[in-house]
Design an enzyme around this catalytic site. Structure first.
Site, PDB file in Angstrom:
ATOM      1  N   GLN A  20       0.843  -1.199   0.000  1.00 50.34           N
ATOM      2  CA  GLN A  20       0.000   0.000   0.000  1.00 50.34           C
ATOM      3  C   GLN A  20       0.880   1.252   0.000  1.00 50.34           C
ATOM      4  O   GLN A  20       1.796   1.389   0.812  1.00 50.34           O
ATOM      5  CB  GLN A  20      -0.933   0.061   1.208  1.00 50.34           C
ATOM      6  CG  GLN A  20      -1.930   1.214   1.011  1.00 50.34           C
ATOM      7  CD  GLN A  20      -2.862   1.441   2.174  1.00 50.34           C
ATOM      8  OE1 GLN A  20      -2.454   1.967   3.209  1.00 50.34           O
ATOM      9  NE2 GLN A  20      -4.112   1.045   2.010  1.00 50.34           N
ATOM     10  N   GLU A  61     -10.191   7.701   3.406  1.00 48.81           N
ATOM     11  CA  GLU A  61     -10.005   7.906   4.855  1.00 48.81           C
ATOM     12  C   GLU A  61      -9.460   9.285   5.246  1.00 48.81           C
ATOM     13  O   GLU A  61      -9.073   9.505   6.384  1.00 48.81           O
ATOM     14  CB  GLU A  61      -9.105   6.807   5.460  1.00 48.81           C
ATOM     15  CG  GLU A  61      -9.908   5.653   6.046  1.00 48.81           C
ATOM     16  CD  GLU A  61      -9.973   4.428   5.151  1.00 48.81           C
ATOM     17  OE1 GLU A  61      -9.982   4.620   3.912  1.00 48.81           O
ATOM     18  OE2 GLU A  61     -10.035   3.307   5.659  1.00 48.81           O
ATOM     19  N   TYR A  87      -6.772  10.913   3.843  1.00 54.30           N
ATOM     20  CA  TYR A  87      -5.362  11.167   3.548  1.00 54.30           C
ATOM     21  C   TYR A  87      -5.240  12.054   2.302  1.00 54.30           C
ATOM     22  O   TYR A  87      -6.242  12.532   1.767  1.00 54.30           O
ATOM     23  CB  TYR A  87      -4.624   9.830   3.365  1.00 54.30           C
ATOM     24  CG  TYR A  87      -4.563   8.992   4.627  1.00 54.30           C
ATOM     25  CD1 TYR A  87      -3.820   9.413   5.726  1.00 54.30           C
ATOM     26  CD2 TYR A  87      -5.247   7.782   4.724  1.00 54.30           C
ATOM     27  CE1 TYR A  87      -3.759   8.638   6.885  1.00 54.30           C
ATOM     28  CE2 TYR A  87      -5.191   7.007   5.886  1.00 54.30           C
ATOM     29  CZ  TYR A  87      -4.444   7.441   6.962  1.00 54.30           C
ATOM     30  OH  TYR A  87      -4.379   6.683   8.111  1.00 54.30           O
ATOM     31  N   ARG A 102     -13.931  20.237   1.253  1.00 53.90           N
ATOM     32  CA  ARG A 102     -13.610  20.497   2.664  1.00 53.90           C
ATOM     33  C   ARG A 102     -12.145  20.884   2.851  1.00 53.90           C
ATOM     34  O   ARG A 102     -11.804  21.727   3.673  1.00 53.90           O
ATOM     35  CB  ARG A 102     -13.904  19.193   3.422  1.00 53.90           C
ATOM     36  CG  ARG A 102     -13.514  19.115   4.860  1.00 53.90           C
ATOM     37  CD  ARG A 102     -13.803  17.695   5.361  1.00 53.90           C
ATOM     38  NE  ARG A 102     -13.541  17.539   6.775  1.00 53.90           N
ATOM     39  CZ  ARG A 102     -14.389  17.894   7.719  1.00 53.90           C
ATOM     40  NH1 ARG A 102     -15.532  18.452   7.417  1.00 53.90           N
ATOM     41  NH2 ARG A 102     -14.090  17.704   8.991  1.00 53.90           N
ATOM     42  N   ARG A 155      -7.823   2.415  -3.274  1.00 56.87           N
ATOM     43  CA  ARG A 155      -8.718   2.477  -2.107  1.00 56.87           C
ATOM     44  C   ARG A 155      -9.555   3.750  -2.239  1.00 56.87           C
ATOM     45  O   ARG A 155      -9.043   4.861  -2.152  1.00 56.87           O
ATOM     46  CB  ARG A 155      -7.863   2.518  -0.847  1.00 56.87           C
ATOM     47  CG  ARG A 155      -8.656   2.576   0.448  1.00 56.87           C
ATOM     48  CD  ARG A 155      -8.813   1.222   1.057  1.00 56.87           C
ATOM     49  NE  ARG A 155      -9.356   1.302   2.408  1.00 56.87           N
ATOM     50  CZ  ARG A 155     -10.015   0.334   3.002  1.00 56.87           C
ATOM     51  NH1 ARG A 155     -10.228  -0.802   2.374  1.00 56.87           N
ATOM     52  NH2 ARG A 155     -10.456   0.464   4.217  1.00 56.87           N
ATOM     53  N   HIS A 177     -10.711   9.767   8.973  1.00 52.88           N
ATOM     54  CA  HIS A 177     -10.320   9.538  10.362  1.00 52.88           C
ATOM     55  C   HIS A 177     -10.877  10.624  11.281  1.00 52.88           C
ATOM     56  O   HIS A 177     -10.971  10.423  12.487  1.00 52.88           O
ATOM     57  CB  HIS A 177      -8.806   9.436  10.490  1.00 52.88           C
ATOM     58  CG  HIS A 177      -8.268   8.159   9.897  1.00 52.88           C
ATOM     59  ND1 HIS A 177      -8.887   6.943  10.081  1.00 52.88           N
ATOM     60  CD2 HIS A 177      -7.198   7.911   9.111  1.00 52.88           C
ATOM     61  CE1 HIS A 177      -8.210   5.997   9.444  1.00 52.88           C
ATOM     62  NE2 HIS A 177      -7.191   6.569   8.842  1.00 52.88           N
ATOM     63  N   ARG A 183      -8.574  -6.507  10.735  1.00 59.65           N
ATOM     64  CA  ARG A 183      -8.498  -7.003  12.112  1.00 59.65           C
ATOM     65  C   ARG A 183      -8.851  -8.496  12.229  1.00 59.65           C
ATOM     66  O   ARG A 183      -8.180  -9.214  12.988  1.00 59.65           O
ATOM     67  CB  ARG A 183      -9.383  -6.136  13.021  1.00 59.65           C
ATOM     68  CG  ARG A 183      -8.890  -4.687  13.101  1.00 59.65           C
ATOM     69  CD  ARG A 183      -9.855  -3.808  13.891  1.00 59.65           C
ATOM     70  NE  ARG A 183     -11.173  -3.758  13.276  1.00 59.65           N
ATOM     71  CZ  ARG A 183     -12.241  -3.211  13.859  1.00 59.65           C
ATOM     72  NH1 ARG A 183     -12.130  -2.678  15.064  1.00 59.65           N
ATOM     73  NH2 ARG A 183     -13.397  -3.191  13.237  1.00 59.65           N
ATOM     74  N   GLN A 206      -8.158  -2.733  21.149  1.00 58.65           N
ATOM     75  CA  GLN A 206      -7.239  -2.565  22.273  1.00 58.65           C
ATOM     76  C   GLN A 206      -5.795  -2.931  21.975  1.00 58.65           C
ATOM     77  O   GLN A 206      -4.885  -2.283  22.476  1.00 58.65           O
ATOM     78  CB  GLN A 206      -7.737  -3.382  23.466  1.00 58.65           C
ATOM     79  CG  GLN A 206      -8.714  -2.620  24.320  1.00 58.65           C
ATOM     80  CD  GLN A 206      -9.241  -3.468  25.452  1.00 58.65           C
ATOM     81  OE1 GLN A 206     -10.349  -3.979  25.393  1.00 58.65           O
ATOM     82  NE2 GLN A 206      -8.445  -3.640  26.483  1.00 58.65           N
ATOM     83  N   GLN A 215     -15.592 -12.745  32.684  1.00 63.24           N
ATOM     84  CA  GLN A 215     -15.936 -11.331  32.451  1.00 63.24           C
ATOM     85  C   GLN A 215     -16.280 -11.062  30.979  1.00 63.24           C
ATOM     86  O   GLN A 215     -17.035 -10.147  30.655  1.00 63.24           O
ATOM     87  CB  GLN A 215     -14.764 -10.429  32.874  1.00 63.24           C
ATOM     88  CG  GLN A 215     -14.378 -10.538  34.330  1.00 63.24           C
ATOM     89  CD  GLN A 215     -15.409  -9.913  35.257  1.00 63.24           C
ATOM     90  OE1 GLN A 215     -15.798  -8.771  35.097  1.00 63.24           O
ATOM     91  NE2 GLN A 215     -15.873 -10.681  36.228  1.00 63.24           N
TER      92      GLN A 215
HETATM   93 FE1  SF4 Z   1      -9.984  -7.284  16.743  1.00 62.53          FE
HETATM   94 FE2  SF4 Z   1      -9.521  -6.391  19.251  1.00 62.53          FE
HETATM   95 FE3  SF4 Z   1      -7.878  -8.114  18.030  1.00 62.53          FE
HETATM   96 FE4  SF4 Z   1      -7.967  -5.593  17.218  1.00 62.53          FE
HETATM   97  S1  SF4 Z   1      -7.300  -6.314  19.224  1.00 62.53           S
HETATM   98  S2  SF4 Z   1      -7.929  -7.393  15.931  1.00 62.53           S
HETATM   99  S3  SF4 Z   1     -10.127  -5.193  17.430  1.00 62.53           S
HETATM  100  S4  SF4 Z   1      -9.987  -8.473  18.634  1.00 62.53           S
END
Ligand code: SF4
Ligand code: NAP
Length: 671
Positions: free
Chosen positions: A109, A173, A175, A184, A223, A261, A320, A348, A420
């Site tokens: 990319q 996105e 860029y 804009r 993209r 973004h 992801r 996360q 949890q």
């Molecule tokens: Fe998916 Fe969370 Fe793993 Fe990122 S950290 S790939 S959002 S499960």
């Protein structure tokens, strides 16, 4: 067990080969571009190569690297994350060759960050600062624009030299290319600004130059922003116009991106319904004859297959989900899709890591981008291992230990595993956590871990079984509060609210302003949450191509904490803003710097800045953090048993599923 399982008929559409430019891809599943933070470290490209090769072996039809800049101004950061020389092409071999050796295909990319770069040399069509950046860009001169186009072509040629199967030009996105296209950010009055034709001149010139540099064989993906989600972005009609021009300029496929973004609409968070943006891809697909790729919040094969089958897109890009499970495609092919490690859209360990400069990984797959830290060699001596506690720490430890050939028994006191994580699955926008737990349970079964639920094991049980090692992953207990009157029946814990053993009244006070306090506030504001929002509900909620309709809170909610400062500062960087906005829109009241005086029939008595106030409440929910549950470990150690304590049982402070799974996986892999 799934012995004899075979590809599900509805998924077969995902495994049909497709021709993209001069390359035939074996299936429709693309690992989309995602920065790993290794891009700026050529000395670590071998790690990147191993990471991508694992995904190639897992069946990804095509892999797109994280973005590399075509020149210094286009870098995301002040590091060398650019690709401009023969020497760098040589270094990229460490990325490309392992992917090819694993039978995969990979394209580079090319990303010019424009005004989103975090360094002093940023440029844009016009000198307008991005709301998410402190630095203002310099406006590009005509000569610099022409040089930038040549720079794209140069990087494309170098990519081919390095062995890549083509390139993707990042044109969405927000860029640089988006910035040229949108009124804009493009206020120029020369040939590169003004009319749509002028604003489109730059991306079209880039695509033509890149095509020429690549020749006919390698893939040229563009993209394209399918939905801008900002004021003064491109309209839907303008996007369709652009798609046609990019096809004419020589692109082989269009990969759709959603939002800038700086958009204030969630585009990848858990609150976005699966496949919510497929319509935007479909609009483009109907306007061009080259393949179109859908993306954003597609994390399960069912959704991906539906999008392809209904004709919204030819390919599906997932970034992801390929972090969460390198074997995604192989599992689809083998009819083992319920063994897929599900991406829970938490950000996360991926995006949140990226923004803090850490190498990314994955909460539910600690191996991601850490492949070298794990071994798949069978353990030299097979042991009998007990894992006590079926939360995510225990599950991760059990799976990894089993993978090395140990005999593993996992004990969980509750009727089902998940801990949890299962509770989190009740929060609106976290429904995927519950799916992830189901899939983890299937993985334990498939791996041959003996799972014993509904049984509170003690030292005698463990002693009788004669285990070589015991892993204590007994998790946490919610912290009790020492406020006078806390034994009032209206005071309940967050676990009881989330698991349904307690019901909240109309006036709720939440004690605690951490992540769980926020989650519980959202859960209670939504009322008896029975289904994840539909795409239509989501679009109305955020005013996407429709008038915004905010939901009404089903009860009045007040959150209280003792510490100073705004609520929500501890929430995730890339998701916290959504939760804060949702609670604001629900009218949740938040009181900081409170002293708790007591609880009685009137409600919760607090003192703030010397002023007394009574918060009338039918229900007071305690979300005051957690304490470790590790009594078993002490007893076992005293008896001379080899014990390992992990997850919340080891450290309850900042109870953290990412740390818990990582600890469990590392321990299990080293046993
Ligand atoms: Fe998916 Fe969370 Fe793993 Fe990122 S950290 S790939 S959002 S499960
Ligand atoms: P937390 O973030 O540590 O917050 C605990 C809250 O309880 C604090 O606001 C604290 O506020 C209060 N508190 C602590 N001791 C107390 C006491 N003795 N009496 C009264 N109040 C007390 O814990 P959490 O909310 O349980 O969340 C745990 C972890 O889960 C977090 O660290 C986070 O990583 C994760 N999580 C994140 C999210 C998210 O990002 N969306 C969601 C859920 C969970 P004061 O000290 O100011 O009173």
């Amino acid at each position: 067990m799934l012995e004899g399982a075979s590809l599900r008929a509805s998924h077969s559409v995902l495994l049909e080969p497709i021709r993209v430019g001069g390359v035939t891809l074996p299936n429709r599943l693309v690992m989309g571009s995602m920065h790993t933070n290794l891009e700026a470290h050529p000395e670590r490209f071998a790690e990147l190569g191993r990471f991508y090769a694992e995904r190639a072996r897992g069946g990804a039809g095509l892999i797109v690297t994280g973005g590399f800049a075509p020149n210094v101004a286009g870098r995301m950061h002040d590091g060398p994350c650019l690709f401009v020389s023969d020497e760098q092409a040589e270094a990229h071999r460490a990325i490309v060759d392992p992917v090819h050796a694993a039978g995969g295909r990979i394209i580079l990319q090319i990303l010019h960050a424009g005004r989103y770069g975090y360094h002093d040399a940023i440029v844009a069509p016009s000198p307008i600062r991005a709301p998410i950046n402190r630095a203002s860009p310099a406006a590009l001169s005509t000569e610099e624009i022409e040089q930038t186009i040549r720079d794209y072509a140069n990087t494309a040629a170098l990519a081919v030299k390095a062995g890549y199967d083509g390139v993707e030009v990042m044109g969405s996105e927000g860029y640089l290319i988006s910035e040229f296209l949108a009124p804009r950010t493009n206020k120029r009055d020369d040939a590169w600004g003004g009319s749509l034709e002028n604003r489109g001149r730059f991306p079209i010139a880039v695509v033509k130059a890149v095509r020429e540099a690549l020749g006919d064989g390698p893939i040229l993906s563009f993209r394209i922003s399918a939905l801008e989600l900002v004021d003064d972005g491109l309209t839907d009609d303008e996007i369709v116009w652009l798609a046609g021009r990019i096809e004419e300029a020589g692109a082989d496929c269009l990969s759709t991106g959603i939002g800038w973004h700086e958009s204030t609409v969630p585009t990848i968070a858990g609150s976005v319904p699966h496949g919510a943006f497929a319509d935007a891809a479909r609009r483009i697909r109907q306007a061009v004859s080259i393949p179109v790729t859908a993306s954003n919040r597609i994390n399960l094969p069912d959704d991906a297959a539906r999008i392809v089958a209904e004709g919204s897109a030819d390919l599906v890009s997932m970034a992801r989900p390929f972090l969460a499970d390198a074997e995604f495609v192989n599992k689809v092919r083998d009819g083992k899709d319920d063994l897929i490690n599900v991406c829970i859209a938490c950000n996360q360990a991926c995006l949140d890591h990226y923004f803090t400069g850490e190498v990314i990984s994955c909460l539910v797959n600690p191996r991601a981008a850490r492949e070298g830290a794990f071994t798949d060699e069978p353990a030299p001596a097979k042991k009998r291992i007990a894992v006590v506690g079926g939360g995510v720490a225990g599950i991760a430890a059990a799976l990894e230990a089993r993978r090395r050939g140990h005999h593993v028994t996992l004990y969980e006191a509750a009727p089902a595993i998940g801990g949890q994580f299962t509770l989190a699955g009740r929060i609106p926008g976290k429904e995927d956590y519950a799916i992830a737990v189901d899939h983890l349970a299937r993985q334990l079964d498939e791996a041959g871990v003996e799972v014993v639920t509904g049984r509170h094991v003690d030292i005698d049980t463990l002693g009788r079984e004669n285990f070589d090692e015991v892993v204590v992953a007994t998790g946490i207990a919610p912290r009790a509060i020492g406020i006078p009157g806390a034994d009032d029946p209206r005071v309940v814990g967050y676990t009881e609210i989330l698991d349904g053993t307690a019901t909240a009244g109309q006036r709720v006070v939440i004690i605690g302003g951490g992540g769980i306090g926020h989650d519980v506030a959202l859960f209670l504001a939504h009322g008896e949450h029975e289904h994840a929002p539909t795409t239509d509900e989501f679009r109305r909620r955020w005013g996407i191509e429709s008038e915004q309709v905010l939901p009404k809170a089903s009860r009045s909610i007040t959150m209280v904490k003792r510490s100073p400062g705004h609520f929500g500062r501890t929430l995730g960087k890339t998701t916290g803003w959504i939760l804060r906005q949702e609670l604001k829109d629900f009218g949740v009241r938040q009181i900081a710097e409170a002293t708790y005086v007591g609880i009685d029939a009137q409600g919760l008595h607090i003192r703030v800045n010397g002023q007394d106030e009574v918060l009338a409440a039918d229900t007071i929910v305690v979300c005051a953090g957690q304490e470790s549950e590790n009594a078993l470990a002490d007893v076992l150690t005293a008896r001379g048993q080899s014990v390992h304590v992990i997850g919340g049982a080891r450290l309850a402070g900042e109870l953290d599923a990412k740390r818990a799974m990582h600890e469990g996986a590392i321990l299990g892999n080293r046993m």
